[in-house]
Design a protein around this motif. Structure first.
Motif, mmCIF file in Angstrom:
data_model
loop_
_atom_site.group_PDB
_atom_site.id
_atom_site.type_symbol
_atom_site.label_atom_id
_atom_site.label_comp_id
_atom_site.label_asym_id
_atom_site.label_seq_id
_atom_site.Cartn_x
_atom_site.Cartn_y
_atom_site.Cartn_z
ATOM 1 N N GLU A 40 0.838 -1.204 0.000
ATOM 2 C CA GLU A 40 0.000 0.000 0.000
ATOM 3 C C GLU A 40 0.872 1.254 0.000
ATOM 4 N N ILE A 41 1.952 1.223 0.773
ATOM 5 C CA ILE A 41 2.878 2.358 0.801
ATOM 6 C C ILE A 41 3.503 2.554 -0.577
ATOM 7 N N TYR A 42 3.878 1.447 -1.209
ATOM 8 C CA TYR A 42 4.475 1.531 -2.537
ATOM 9 C C TYR A 42 3.486 2.064 -3.571
ATOM 10 N N LYS A 43 2.217 1.675 -3.466
ATOM 11 C CA LYS A 43 1.209 2.162 -4.409
ATOM 12 C C LYS A 43 1.096 3.679 -4.346
ATOM 13 N N ASP A 44 1.215 4.231 -3.147
ATOM 14 C CA ASP A 44 1.103 5.676 -2.988
ATOM 15 C C ASP A 44 2.359 6.409 -3.457
ATOM 16 N N SER A 45 3.540 5.871 -3.113
ATOM 17 C CA SER A 45 4.775 6.616 -3.363
ATOM 18 C C SER A 45 5.410 6.305 -4.714
ATOM 19 N N LYS A 46 5.341 5.060 -5.160
ATOM 20 C CA LYS A 46 5.977 4.595 -6.405
ATOM 21 C C LYS A 46 7.486 4.836 -6.411
ATOM 22 N N SER A 47 8.117 4.800 -5.242
ATOM 23 C CA SER A 47 9.564 4.992 -5.188
ATOM 24 C C SER A 47 10.282 3.644 -5.265
ATOM 25 N N ASN A 48 11.514 3.677 -5.744
ATOM 26 C CA ASN A 48 12.283 2.448 -5.902
ATOM 27 C C ASN A 48 12.638 1.805 -4.570
ATOM 28 N N SER A 49 12.871 2.621 -3.550
ATOM 29 C CA SER A 49 13.222 2.054 -2.241
ATOM 30 C C SER A 49 12.054 1.267 -1.662
ATOM 31 N N ASP A 50 10.829 1.778 -1.854
ATOM 32 C CA ASP A 50 9.654 1.046 -1.378
ATOM 33 C C ASP A 50 9.447 -0.231 -2.183
ATOM 34 N N LYS A 51 9.748 -0.159 -3.469
ATOM 35 C CA LYS A 51 9.611 -1.349 -4.312
ATOM 36 C C LYS A 51 10.593 -2.434 -3.876
ATOM 37 N N GLU A 52 11.815 -2.035 -3.552
ATOM 38 C CA GLU A 52 12.814 -2.998 -3.076
ATOM 39 C C GLU A 52 12.393 -3.613 -1.756
ATOM 40 N N LYS A 53 11.817 -2.800 -0.878
ATOM 41 C CA LYS A 53 11.363 -3.304 0.418
ATOM 42 C C LYS A 53 10.270 -4.353 0.234
ATOM 43 N N VAL A 54 9.335 -4.078 -0.664
ATOM 44 C CA VAL A 54 8.255 -5.027 -0.962
ATOM 45 C C VAL A 54 8.828 -6.322 -1.522
ATOM 46 N N ALA A 87 2.042 -12.854 -5.784
ATOM 47 C CA ALA A 87 2.641 -12.353 -7.018
ATOM 48 C C ALA A 87 1.633 -11.539 -7.822
ATOM 49 N N ALA A 88 0.385 -11.966 -7.834
ATOM 50 C CA ALA A 88 -0.650 -11.230 -8.565
ATOM 51 C C ALA A 88 -0.896 -9.864 -7.928
ATOM 52 N N LEU A 89 -0.872 -9.804 -6.600
ATOM 53 C CA LEU A 89 -1.055 -8.514 -5.927
ATOM 54 C C LEU A 89 0.090 -7.562 -6.262
ATOM 55 N N LEU A 90 1.301 -8.084 -6.287
ATOM 56 C CA LEU A 90 2.453 -7.245 -6.627
ATOM 57 C C LEU A 90 2.386 -6.782 -8.073
ATOM 58 N N LYS A 91 1.989 -7.674 -8.967
ATOM 59 C CA LYS A 91 1.910 -7.322 -10.385
ATOM 60 C C LYS A 91 0.846 -6.261 -10.624
ATOM 61 N N ALA A 92 -0.266 -6.336 -9.890
ATOM 62 C CA ALA A 92 -1.324 -5.350 -10.046
ATOM 63 C C ALA A 92 -0.888 -3.979 -9.557
ATOM 64 N N ALA A 93 0.022 -3.956 -8.580
ATOM 65 C CA ALA A 93 0.468 -2.686 -8.014
ATOM 66 C C ALA A 93 1.504 -2.015 -8.903
ATOM 67 N N ILE A 94 2.194 -2.777 -9.720
ATOM 68 C CA ILE A 94 3.264 -2.206 -10.545
ATOM 69 C C ILE A 94 2.743 -1.640 -11.833
#
Length: 94
Positions: A40-54, A87-94
């Motif tokens: 959810e944090i990554y969906k809002d920010s779209k930053s690379n650091s949040d993506k790596e954390k996820v 994996a589907a949840l992550l793909k939908a967020a990207i």
């Protein structure tokens, strides 16, 4: 109460397996909640650091699910279903 040696051994094995099952299942649930929160944090920010954390949390969930499947905590199809859902949840967020 168990009256023979094999029954006593089965009780001990059952207790050991229960602890092992509880560890894997609760760890997967906890990490899944952390994954969803970080997603959810990554969906809002779209930053690379949040993506790596996820991605790091997802990899650790995969590892625990695979180890649990190997030790018969999870059936192989259940493990595959859990991994595919994440994996589907992550793909939908990207």
């Amino acid at each position: 109460m168990a009256n023979n040696k094999s029954a006593k051994k089965r009780i001990l094995i059952s207790k050991r397996n229960t602890l092992q099952n509880r560890f894997y299942k609760s760890s997967v649930r906890t990490l899944t909640k952390r994954f969803l929160k970080d997603l959810e944090i990554y969906k809002d920010s779209k930053s690379n650091s949040d993506k790596e954390k996820v991605q790091i949390v997802l990899n650790s969930i995969y590892s625990l699910i695979d180890k649990g499947s190997k030790k018969n905590v999870y059936h192989k199809n259940t493990a595959a279903r859990k991994k595919a859902k994440l994996a589907a949840l992550l793909k939908a967020a990207i």
